[in-house]
Motif scaffolding. Structure first.
Motif, PDB file in Angstrom:
ATOM      1  N   TYR A 128       0.725  -1.450   0.018  1.00  0.00           N
ATOM      2  CA  TYR A 128       0.117   0.006   0.251  1.00  0.00           C
ATOM      3  C   TYR A 128       0.618   1.341   0.489  1.00  0.00           C
ATOM      4  O   TYR A 128       0.447   1.893  -1.044  1.00  0.00           O
ATOM      5  CB  TYR A 128      -0.854  -0.057   1.346  1.00  0.00           C
ATOM      6  CG  TYR A 128      -1.732   1.257   1.782  1.00  0.00           C
ATOM      7  CD1 TYR A 128      -2.518   1.919   0.788  1.00  0.00           C
ATOM      8  CD2 TYR A 128      -0.537   2.200   3.258  1.00  0.00           C
ATOM      9  CE1 TYR A 128      -3.392   2.973   1.003  1.00  0.00           C
ATOM     10  CE2 TYR A 128      -1.218   3.441   2.589  1.00  0.00           C
ATOM     11  CZ  TYR A 128      -2.923   4.283   1.791  1.00  0.00           C
ATOM     12  OH  TYR A 128      -3.184   5.383   2.570  1.00  0.00           O
ATOM     13  N   ARG A 129       2.392   1.604   0.731  1.00  0.00           N
ATOM     14  CA  ARG A 129       2.399   2.486   1.088  1.00  0.00           C
ATOM     15  C   ARG A 129       3.634   2.907  -0.316  1.00  0.00           C
ATOM     16  O   ARG A 129       4.316   3.208  -0.665  1.00  0.00           O
ATOM     17  CB  ARG A 129       3.086   2.760   2.629  1.00  0.00           C
ATOM     18  CG  ARG A 129       2.437   2.334   3.336  1.00  0.00           C
ATOM     19  CD  ARG A 129       2.827   2.404   4.475  1.00  0.00           C
ATOM     20  NE  ARG A 129       2.731   2.374   5.936  1.00  0.00           N
ATOM     21  CZ  ARG A 129       2.946   2.642   7.124  1.00  0.00           C
ATOM     22  NH1 ARG A 129       3.986   2.558   7.511  1.00  0.00           N
ATOM     23  NH2 ARG A 129       2.254   2.695   8.051  1.00  0.00           N
ATOM     24  N   MET A 130       4.146   1.304  -0.648  1.00  0.00           N
ATOM     25  CA  MET A 130       5.156   1.710  -2.096  1.00  0.00           C
ATOM     26  C   MET A 130       4.287   2.274  -3.493  1.00  0.00           C
ATOM     27  O   MET A 130       4.861   2.913  -3.858  1.00  0.00           O
ATOM     28  CB  MET A 130       5.455   0.549  -2.679  1.00  0.00           C
ATOM     29  CG  MET A 130       6.533  -0.176  -1.509  1.00  0.00           C
ATOM     30  SD  MET A 130       6.273  -2.135  -2.556  1.00  0.00           S
ATOM     31  CE  MET A 130       6.592  -1.560  -3.950  1.00  0.00           C
ATOM     32  N   GLU A 131       2.506   1.591  -2.997  1.00  0.00           N
ATOM     33  CA  GLU A 131       2.228   2.446  -4.358  1.00  0.00           C
ATOM     34  C   GLU A 131       1.797   3.975  -3.755  1.00  0.00           C
ATOM     35  O   GLU A 131       1.284   4.554  -4.599  1.00  0.00           O
ATOM     36  CB  GLU A 131       0.413   1.678  -4.072  1.00  0.00           C
ATOM     37  CG  GLU A 131       0.564   0.111  -4.769  1.00  0.00           C
ATOM     38  CD  GLU A 131      -0.421  -0.460  -4.954  1.00  0.00           C
ATOM     39  OE1 GLU A 131      -1.081   0.564  -3.894  1.00  0.00           O
ATOM     40  OE2 GLU A 131      -1.083  -1.741  -5.318  1.00  0.00           O
ATOM     41  N   LYS A 132       1.557   4.327  -3.171  1.00  0.00           N
ATOM     42  CA  LYS A 132       1.420   5.964  -2.460  1.00  0.00           C
ATOM     43  C   LYS A 132       2.485   6.579  -2.869  1.00  0.00           C
ATOM     44  O   LYS A 132       2.235   7.086  -3.239  1.00  0.00           O
ATOM     45  CB  LYS A 132       1.200   5.689  -1.457  1.00  0.00           C
ATOM     46  CG  LYS A 132       1.006   6.770  -0.094  1.00  0.00           C
ATOM     47  CD  LYS A 132       1.296   7.042   1.382  1.00  0.00           C
ATOM     48  CE  LYS A 132       0.945   8.120   2.360  1.00  0.00           C
ATOM     49  NZ  LYS A 132       1.646   8.110   3.615  1.00  0.00           N
ATOM     50  N   HIS A 133       3.568   5.796  -2.791  1.00  0.00           N
ATOM     51  CA  HIS A 133       4.763   6.781  -2.962  1.00  0.00           C
ATOM     52  C   HIS A 133       4.895   6.344  -4.354  1.00  0.00           C
ATOM     53  O   HIS A 133       6.548   7.286  -4.357  1.00  0.00           O
ATOM     54  CB  HIS A 133       5.703   6.201  -2.137  1.00  0.00           C
ATOM     55  CG  HIS A 133       5.464   6.928  -0.331  1.00  0.00           C
ATOM     56  ND1 HIS A 133       5.963   8.464   0.618  1.00  0.00           N
ATOM     57  CD2 HIS A 133       5.511   5.738   0.711  1.00  0.00           C
ATOM     58  CE1 HIS A 133       4.778   7.802   1.465  1.00  0.00           C
ATOM     59  NE2 HIS A 133       5.431   7.019   1.675  1.00  0.00           N
ATOM     60  N   GLN A 134       4.697   5.491  -4.969  1.00  0.00           N
ATOM     61  CA  GLN A 134       4.738   5.823  -6.651  1.00  0.00           C
ATOM     62  C   GLN A 134       6.224   4.667  -6.180  1.00  0.00           C
ATOM     63  O   GLN A 134       6.712   4.846  -7.309  1.00  0.00           O
ATOM     64  CB  GLN A 134       4.213   6.780  -7.259  1.00  0.00           C
ATOM     65  CG  GLN A 134       3.353   7.196  -6.928  1.00  0.00           C
ATOM     66  CD  GLN A 134       3.277   8.849  -8.269  1.00  0.00           C
ATOM     67  OE1 GLN A 134       4.055   9.120  -7.793  1.00  0.00           O
ATOM     68  NE2 GLN A 134       2.278   8.615  -8.567  1.00  0.00           N
ATOM     69  N   ILE A 135       6.098   4.057  -5.547  1.00  0.00           N
ATOM     70  CA  ILE A 135       8.030   2.955  -5.927  1.00  0.00           C
ATOM     71  C   ILE A 135       7.351   1.512  -6.486  1.00  0.00           C
ATOM     72  O   ILE A 135       6.732   1.153  -6.172  1.00  0.00           O
ATOM     73  CB  ILE A 135       8.051   2.637  -4.392  1.00  0.00           C
ATOM     74  CG1 ILE A 135       8.230   3.790  -3.301  1.00  0.00           C
ATOM     75  CG2 ILE A 135       9.118   1.793  -3.985  1.00  0.00           C
ATOM     76  CD1 ILE A 135       8.545   3.693  -2.130  1.00  0.00           C
ATOM     77  N   GLN A 136       7.829   1.737  -7.152  1.00  0.00           N
ATOM     78  CA  GLN A 136       7.887   0.371  -8.735  1.00  0.00           C
ATOM     79  C   GLN A 136       8.101  -1.020  -7.326  1.00  0.00           C
ATOM     80  O   GLN A 136       9.041  -1.322  -7.195  1.00  0.00           O
ATOM     81  CB  GLN A 136       8.992   0.274  -9.536  1.00  0.00           C
ATOM     82  CG  GLN A 136       8.679  -0.792 -10.941  1.00  0.00           C
ATOM     83  CD  GLN A 136       9.983  -0.870 -11.903  1.00  0.00           C
ATOM     84  OE1 GLN A 136      10.391   0.066 -12.311  1.00  0.00           O
ATOM     85  NE2 GLN A 136       9.246  -1.982 -12.567  1.00  0.00           N
ATOM     86  N   LYS A 137       7.133  -2.242  -8.081  1.00  0.00           N
ATOM     87  CA  LYS A 137       6.964  -3.103  -7.168  1.00  0.00           C
ATOM     88  C   LYS A 137       8.142  -4.527  -7.288  1.00  0.00           C
ATOM     89  O   LYS A 137       8.341  -4.878  -6.699  1.00  0.00           O
ATOM     90  CB  LYS A 137       5.810  -3.943  -7.391  1.00  0.00           C
ATOM     91  CG  LYS A 137       4.113  -2.779  -6.583  1.00  0.00           C
ATOM     92  CD  LYS A 137       3.041  -4.028  -6.382  1.00  0.00           C
ATOM     93  CE  LYS A 137       2.136  -2.992  -6.450  1.00  0.00           C
ATOM     94  NZ  LYS A 137       0.641  -4.265  -7.272  1.00  0.00           N
ATOM     95  N   GLU A 138       8.340  -4.142  -8.480  1.00  0.00           N
ATOM     96  CA  GLU A 138       9.143  -5.080  -8.988  1.00  0.00           C
ATOM     97  C   GLU A 138      10.847  -4.007  -9.665  1.00  0.00           C
ATOM     98  O   GLU A 138      10.629  -3.671 -10.477  1.00  0.00           O
ATOM     99  CB  GLU A 138       9.210  -6.243  -9.863  1.00  0.00           C
ATOM    100  CG  GLU A 138       8.168  -6.678  -9.213  1.00  0.00           C
ATOM    101  CD  GLU A 138       7.615  -8.402  -9.740  1.00  0.00           C
ATOM    102  OE1 GLU A 138       8.466  -8.110 -10.613  1.00  0.00           O
ATOM    103  OE2 GLU A 138       6.358  -8.924  -9.869  1.00  0.00           O
TER     104      GLU A 138
END
Length: 452
Positions: free
Chosen positions: A441-451
């Motif tokens: 959720y926080r990766m999406e929030k900060h637009q951090i690429q999942k892979e």
């Protein structure tokens, strides 16, 4: 029960006569009528001595003797030979029989031979014990180059030449046992017994009998005399590890050994003089235990003649690098691997790690990494989590005067956690103390690429 004697003889009357005579001497007697029966019985009872008839059906005494010696059996074997078979008796001695007696024989003569043979067997057992102790103690080098370790080794060199009692203090895994061994094997007692006793590993109800021994009949089950560890160490050195675990009762008896150089066997009438050096070790604060009343003050001062303090590994970082190289070399050779080395970043992390288990923990970690590594460079993926993330445990964040962007800090921490775990989201979430779903959720929030 007394010493176990196995009689292998096809003559029933002979077995009966020997059994009746020896049972009066408190021996436990077992019988077999031929070599095959005898070998089966031998496996089951592990006797202290074997009386073996030479001439028997099915499997004779010579075959039985050869088989036992091929199995490297050290149990004393006395051959029973018929009159006029001296050549066979000599052959049996060459194969490994300890002695022989010819029929007909005097039972008192047999008793004397048995007593001597069992004594020789006990001596062999003691020698084997000391040989194993020697093999375990010698050949283990003391590794390091720090000034702290050099100071300890200088003390060892000075103390070894004396008979002074030594107290080695330090955390678990710092090498107290190695220092004790170094003192003994550098002393004029090095050719004599070196007996090690872990005071914390022996149950309270057995510690006295282990240390001081007992006489036959001293208590229920004491069917024969037992020599204690202190008597076994006569003329040599006794190493008392974890001495802080001794009960007050045993502390009093140990104090007598140090003061009087005498041992009282349980149930014994006369004290036994012993000439030995005592080296003790502990990971506990004995001076604090004295204040609390759990350790005798007079015993503490008797032990603390020459105190040696072994600093923990985290206080001698110079030694960590040397130990790392030593253990990598050791385990690559043991495991048949090619030469290996640590990635510099990994080595720095290990040097700065706290090593609460000291050298023992370091050695275990190195062994594990050598086993798990796929190539000749050990990288951060082979490090245990507790070392990999150790530097983040005690991080103190101070709020700047102008404030901070909390979202930016959070984003930065998530990126660092992902990089440190090679983008393993489960491990990164554990590092940050959150669930994997929260991390996503926080990766999406900060637009951090999942892979990545």
């Amino acid at each position: 029960m007394g010493k176990r004697i196995l009689i292998i003889d096809d003559e029933k009357n002979m077995r009966w006569a020997i059994k009746k005579a020896l049972e009066k001497e408190d021996y436990s007697i077992y019988e077999a009528s031929n070599g095959l029966e005898g070998l089966e019985c031998f496996k089951n009872i592990d006797p202290h001595l074997v009386l073996l008839d030479l001439k028997m059906p099915i499997m004779d005494g010579m075959e039985t003797l050869k088989y036992l010696k091929e199995q490297a059996v050290e149990t004393p074997i006395i051959m029973i030979t018929a009159h006029g078979t001296m050549e066979s008796a000599v052959e049996a001695m060459k194969i490994g029989a300890l002695d022989y007696i010819s029929k007909p024989f005097d039972i008192e003569e047999l008793k004397v031979i048995i007593t001597k043979a069992i004594g020789i067997g006990e001596l062999k057992d003691e020698l084997n014990y000391f040989r194993k102790e020697l093999e375990q103690s010698i050949g283990k080098p003391i590794i390091g180059k720090s000034s702290e370790l050099k100071h300890v080794l200088e003390l060892v060199e000075k103390v070894a030449e004396t008979n002074a009692t030594v107290l080695i203090m330090g955390e678990s895994g710092t090498g107290k046992e190695l220092i004790a061994s170094a003192i003994h094997y550098s002393s004029n007692r090095k050719e004599k017994p070196y007996v090690k006793i872990n005071c914390g590993a022996i149950p309270d109800n057995l510690i006295e009998s282990e240390l001081f021994g007992y006489e036959r009949g001293a208590f229920t089950g004491a069917a024969a005399r037992k020599i204690g560890k202190f008597e076994m160490a006569d003329k040599g050195t006794v190493f008392l590890d974890e001495i802080g675990e001794l009960s007050q009762t045993v502390q009093v008896k140990l104090l007598r050994v140090l003061q009087e150089k005498e041992v009282d066997r349980i149930g014994g009438g006369q004290p036994i003089k012993v000439d030995l050096r005592v080296i003790a070790a502990t990971n506990r604060d004995l001076s604090l235990m004295v204040k609390e009343g759990s350790f005798r003050e007079d015993l503490f001062y008797r032990l603390n003649v020459i105190p040696i303090h072994l600093p923990p590994l985290r206080e001698r970082k110079e030694d960590i690098s040397v130990l790392i190289d030593y253990f990598i070399d050791k385990y690559t050779k043991e495991l048949g691997r090619t030469s290996m080395k640590l990635d510099e970043e990994v080595k720095n992390k290990m040097i700065n790690y706290q090593w609460k288990g000291n050298i023992r923990e370091l050695e275990n970690v190195i062994e594990r990494m050598v086993i798990l590594s796929d190539n000749n460079v050990i990288t951060s993926k082979h490090l245990p989590r507790e070392i990999l993330f150790d530097e983040l445990k005690d991080v103190q964040f101070t709020l700047p005067e102008d404030g901070i962007e909390l979202d930016e800090i959070e984003k930065n921490m998530i990126i660092q956690a992902l990089e440190r775990t090679e983008h393993n989201q489960t491990k990164a979430a554990k590092l940050l103390g959150i669930t994997r779903h929260t991390l996503i959720y926080r990766m999406e929030k900060h637009q951090i690429q999942k892979e990545i």
